[in-house]
Design a protein around this motif. Structure first.
Motif, short mmCIF file in Angstrom:
data_model
loop_
_atom_site.label_atom_id
_atom_site.label_comp_id
_atom_site.label_asym_id
_atom_site.label_seq_id
_atom_site.Cartn_x
_atom_site.Cartn_y
_atom_site.Cartn_z
N HIS A 165 48.90 49.11 6.31
CA HIS A 165 48.28 49.33 6.30
C HIS A 165 47.12 50.48 5.46
O HIS A 165 46.71 49.76 4.51
CB HIS A 165 46.98 48.60 6.69
N ILE A 166 47.07 51.24 5.48
CA ILE A 166 47.45 52.48 5.52
C ILE A 166 48.06 53.87 4.62
O ILE A 166 47.81 54.62 4.56
CB ILE A 166 45.46 53.26 5.79
N ARG A 167 49.47 53.24 4.51
CA ARG A 167 50.42 54.60 4.40
C ARG A 167 49.90 55.10 3.16
O ARG A 167 49.77 54.01 2.65
CB ARG A 167 51.49 54.19 4.91
N GLY A 168 49.80 55.97 2.65
CA GLY A 168 49.61 56.59 1.55
C GLY A 168 47.88 56.47 0.57
O GLY A 168 47.62 57.20 -0.59
N LEU A 169 47.73 55.83 1.68
CA LEU A 169 45.66 55.74 1.12
C LEU A 169 45.37 57.19 0.82
O LEU A 169 44.44 57.09 0.40
CB LEU A 169 44.93 54.88 2.73
N GLY A 170 45.65 57.85 2.12
CA GLY A 170 44.41 59.16 1.41
C GLY A 170 45.09 60.04 0.22
O GLY A 170 43.89 60.31 -0.55
N LYS A 171 45.86 59.53 -0.19
CA LYS A 171 46.53 60.18 -1.46
C LYS A 171 45.46 58.70 -2.86
O LYS A 171 45.54 59.31 -3.66
CB LYS A 171 48.34 59.84 -2.02
N ILE A 172 45.36 57.56 -2.73
CA ILE A 172 45.13 57.42 -3.34
C ILE A 172 43.03 57.32 -3.24
O ILE A 172 43.01 57.32 -4.25
CB ILE A 172 44.90 55.77 -2.39
N VAL A 173 43.02 57.41 -2.54
CA VAL A 173 41.29 58.02 -2.46
C VAL A 173 41.48 59.52 -3.16
O VAL A 173 40.14 59.29 -4.20
CB VAL A 173 40.40 58.03 -0.91
N LYS A 174 42.01 59.77 -2.81
CA LYS A 174 42.12 61.50 -3.94
C LYS A 174 42.39 60.68 -5.32
O LYS A 174 41.19 61.90 -6.72
CB LYS A 174 43.22 62.51 -3.12
N ALA A 175 43.30 60.02 -5.47
CA ALA A 175 43.68 59.65 -6.78
C ALA A 175 42.21 58.73 -7.54
O ALA A 175 41.93 59.06 -9.31
CB ALA A 175 44.40 59.48 -7.32
N CYS A 176 41.47 58.21 -7.03
CA CYS A 176 40.47 57.69 -7.73
C CYS A 176 39.14 58.21 -7.01
O CYS A 176 38.35 57.47 -6.47
CB CYS A 176 40.62 55.75 -7.07
N PRO A 177 38.88 58.70 -6.91
CA PRO A 177 37.78 59.87 -6.53
C PRO A 177 36.51 59.38 -7.21
O PRO A 177 35.48 59.36 -6.92
CB PRO A 177 37.56 62.11 -8.15
N ASN A 178 36.45 58.52 -8.27
CA ASN A 178 35.03 57.45 -8.02
C ASN A 178 34.89 56.26 -7.59
O ASN A 178 34.20 54.99 -8.21
CB ASN A 178 34.49 57.14 -10.19
N ALA A 179 36.06 55.92 -7.19
CA ALA A 179 36.14 54.33 -6.87
C ALA A 179 34.96 54.85 -5.21
O ALA A 179 35.89 55.40 -4.29
CB ALA A 179 37.62 54.49 -5.59
N LYS A 180 34.27 53.86 -4.74
CA LYS A 180 33.36 53.53 -3.59
C LYS A 180 34.89 53.64 -2.76
O LYS A 180 35.82 52.28 -2.62
CB LYS A 180 32.74 52.57 -3.64
#
Lengths: 189, 220, 369
Positions: free
Chosen positions: C80-95
């Motif tokens: 469920h979380i592979r690649g999630l780190g990249k997503i959090v980095k790419a969406c810096p204004n998302a909670k």
């Protein structure tokens, strides 16, 4: 592959970084004859132990007032080189062990990106490693050709479990401290 | 990345420079710490165990330790990761051992198809025009080229090319991926270097295959 | 209404639920109208080796910094979380939102202990290490994760027409998980190996997203184990949760029997909801089973899977290698063959339209295939 092997006692010799060191550099320490004999005999199969021992005694030299030692050089010898021509390699992790089999998730190291699963009989694993077959254990699986130093080629499959260093108490303690810092930094503490 | 041009022989060595006590590096110690299997320990071929030098072979690799140097090598590609793990495991346990430098060495002997190609390769590496002016029948014996590291770590990247002494019409290429600790004088243990080994080994391995391929394709 | 091509974004007044699944892995992307995008979980698109939600949103030319409002990790398992780190980095204004059960010192310690991918490979928990790193690099107001716990509102649009609720984990699940995470902490002299996610699915976050009168129930991996204080029973019985019935259901835990709760279908879902699931194949377990599919099809005949189930794909290799594989291993098959997407789009007041892309198919067809 040829390798020149020599033990030269009493002489300093320069060596370049990265090369295989082939000699003992400290002339002060006396090396026991039995150890030297075992070194020599492993490299010179033709000579008998007696011949070698006599030669050692005859070739004893003084070491600048710090005792004596046999001086000898060992002629170039071939060390047997088996080679493995790798055709395919995976890194695997054991997901489940049951009924003499283990199921593993495999990451293709040859064509990166492929992810596979397969089942292996525990009998494929050497006795030496059977205790390593546990959930979460990591192994390498190689398929290719094994060429012996005599020139014989055979198809081969090799599974080898990783022997990773055990956890140290310090690592675990440090991780607790780092976790504490992390929790504070993201407002969880 | 797989190395597509198959070498005749290959070897990988990990050389660590620091401060070692050779006499402890016996198969029995490695076995007791479960860094090698029980059968491997029993079948290890000891050449010498002494306070100044320890040398023994396992079926797939060789360990040589001197007071300032630890070396483990293998000529079998499936065991490349094994010697990495052995070095990592050893100096995670002996983490007080100061290690200041490390060489990840990748060697191949590659057989060329003909004497003509062999000479062509030598001429490409070391063009003979200038040497013909000063020497009779000049021939390349060894060429070493150094490069700086691209990853920001201390050290260098060194490549040596020589005519092979093991393979007829062969090329010997030795890549020395050399690392140093940030402050060697104050390096008290092995953690820094083992950390580099953990992080960089895979890239070093992949890069070596790229370099071998680029060099050979460029020379052939 | 936007067309059904994959790279045409929804219109501002059009909601969207897209479920991605490559055969091992799950991710959901929500458009709750007016450029309010939410990413729930992450999996890798095997064709491009990128997090599937990022690749999709980039295809639609969505401004990740402005439009992604929330990134939600429903639990910490690898699929469920592979690649999630990249997503959090790419969406810096998302909670960033995660299960309240993860806010404990042992889980955090595990992310430190197992962060070393070069040594121990990827187990899921190392991905959380990447997430925490990305959070630490953010501006102060976006650093702190929001904790999802039962009956908590996570987000509301400025006009209050859209909202997201967490329906789990329950208090009991949070307490139980602290003890369980502690058991994963290794002791000194234990050999190092990869941490495999144990069954801590009671920490999973079930979400209810509502856009006016259309509701979407995302079941994550929550299971029902007959424990009245954990699992689906707690959710169904809760008087504090929104009582709206959902028209779209992301079926929990890949359709498995132990995630099924009859009252969820009766009391939390509309009659004949649109349902989607992602298949799962790992360690010899293959979900959903034929029985699972038959059971689900009794509840709704509008059900989809993001990928076919039980089809054995093989990597084509050199004959010598193939021959040797057969002699050494059995049942070798490829996982993560390709990505499928089930996409629902709907303008409020109109009928929803479902499109399937890639290897996605109707659940009925998986029985036939």
């Amino acid at each position: 592959m040829k390798t020149q092997t020599a033990i030269i006692i009493g002489e300093e010799q320069k060596m370049s970084f990265g090369e295989t060191p082939n000699f003992i550099r400290r002339p002060e320490s006396k090396i026991q004859e039995s150890q030297v004999l075992s070194y020599i005999t492993s490299n010179l199969p033709e000579d008998s132990l007696e011949t070698i021992a006599r030669r050692l005694r005859e070739e004893t030299i003084p070491l600048n007032g710090k005792g004596t030692s046999p001086r000898f050089a060992i002629s170039p010898s071939y060390f047997p080189v088996d080679r493995f021509v790798s055709l395919q390699k995976w890194e695997g992790v054991v997901m489940k062990v049951e009924n003499g089999y283990f199921i593993a998730r495999l990451h293709d190291l040859t064509s990166k990106g492929n992810e596979e699963e397969a089942e292996f009989s525990c009998e494929e694993i050497s006795e030496d490693e059977s205790e390593l077959i546990v959930q979460g254990a990591i192994f390498y699986w190689n398929i290719g050709y094994h060429d012996s130093h005599t020139g014989q080629r055979t198809r081969a499959s090799m599974i080898r479990f990783r022997r990773l260093p055990a956890w140290r108490q310090k690592e675990i303690d440090d991780s607790a401290l780092e976790a504490d810092k992390l929790m504070k930094s993201i407002g969880w503490k | 990345m797989a190395f597509t041009l198959q070498p005749k022989y290959q070897r990988h060595s990990i050389v660590l420079v620091g401060n070692f006590n050779p006499i402890i590096f016996q198969p029995a110690w490695f076995g007791a710490e479960k860094l090698i299997g029980e059968k491997e320990r029993e079948e290890a071929k000891i050449e010498i165990i002494h306070s100044d030098v320890a040398i023994f072979s396992l079926g797939w690799g060789r360990i040589e330790v001197m007071p300032e140097r630890f070396l483990v090598n293998t000529t079998q590609e499936p065991y490349y990761e094994v010697i990495r793990d052995l070095a990592m495991g050893t100096f995670t346990l002996l983490h007080h051992t100061p290690i200041t430098r490390m060489g990840l060495n990748w060697e191949i002997h590659f057989q060329l198809e003909s004497e003509e190609l062999w000479h062509k390769a030598g001429d490409k590496l070391v063009p003979k025009e200038i040497w013909n002016e000063v020497l009779e029948k000049p021939g390349m014996r060894s060429l070493t080229v150094n490069g700086i590291r691209k990853d920001g770590l201390k050290g260098s990247y060194n490549i040596k090319v020589e005519p092979s002494t093991s393979v007829q019409y062969g090329l010997y290429i030795n890549i020395n991926d050399h690392f140093e600790t940030e402050d060697p004088k104050n390096t008290l243990g092995s953690d820094e270097m083992i950390g580099i080994l953990k992080e960089k080994w895979s890239d070093s391995h992949d890069n070596s295959n790229v370099v071998f391929e680029l060099l050979l394709k460029g020379l052939l | 209404m936007a067309g059904n091509e994959i790279n045409i974004p929804p219109e501002p007044d059009e909601l969207e639920v897209s479920v991605f699944g490559p055969g091992y892995g799950e991710s959901i992307v929500l458009h709750l109208c007016d450029d309010n995008w939410v990413i729930v979980d992450s999996c890798i698109n095997p064709k491009v080796n990128e997090p599937a939600p990022l690749f999709y949103l980039n295809q639609l030319n969505i401004d990740l910094e402005q439009c992604v409002k929330q990134v939600i990790a429903t639990h910490w398992h690898d699929d469920h979380i592979r690649g999630l780190g990249k997503i959090v980095k790419a969406c810096p204004n998302a909670k960033f939102i995660c299960s309240g059960a993860l806010r404990n010192k042992y889980f955090t310690q595990l992310t430190i202990i197992y962060k070393d991918r070069t040594l121990l490979g990827s187990s899921g928990i190392d991905e959380f290490s990447e997430v925490f790193l990305a959070l630490q690099e953010r501006a102060e107001e976006w650093k702190n994760p929001t904790l999802a716990v039962a009956d908590r509102i996570l987000w509301k649009s400025s006009d209050s027409k859209s909202s997201i609720y967490a329906l789990s984990p329950s208090d009991a699940a949070i307490i139980a998980s602290e003890i369980e995470f502690e058991q994963f902490i290794p002791s000194a002299k234990q050999p190092k190996k990869r941490l495999l996610p144990a069954n801590l699915n009671h920490t999973a976050v079930v979400l209810l997203a509502m856009v006016q009168d259309f509701s979407i129930l995302l079941g994550s991996d929550l299971q029902e184990v007959g424990n009245p204080v954990m699992g689906w029973s707690v959710i169904v019985d809760s008087q504090l949760r929104p009582q709206e019935k959902a028209s779209f259901f992301k079926i929990p835990h890949h359709g498995s029997e132990n995630a099924h709760h009859g009252r969820v279908w009766e009391e939390m879902l509309m009659h004949q909801p649109i349902a989607a699931l992602t298949p799962f194949e790992n360690g010899g377990t293959c979900l959903p089973t034929k029985k699972d599919i038959e059971r689900i099809c009794l509840h709704t005949n509008i059900a989809y899977s993001t990928a076919p189930v039980g089809i054995k794909h093989k990597v084509k290799r050199d004959r010598t290698v193939e021959k040797t594989i057969l002699e050494t291993a059995r049942n070798i098959r490829k996982i993560n063959v390709s990505l499928g997407q089930v996409r629902l789009r709907m303008k409020i007041g109109q009928s929803p339209k479902v499109d399937i892309f890639g290897d996605a198919l109707s659940l009925q067809d998986t029985i036939l295939s």
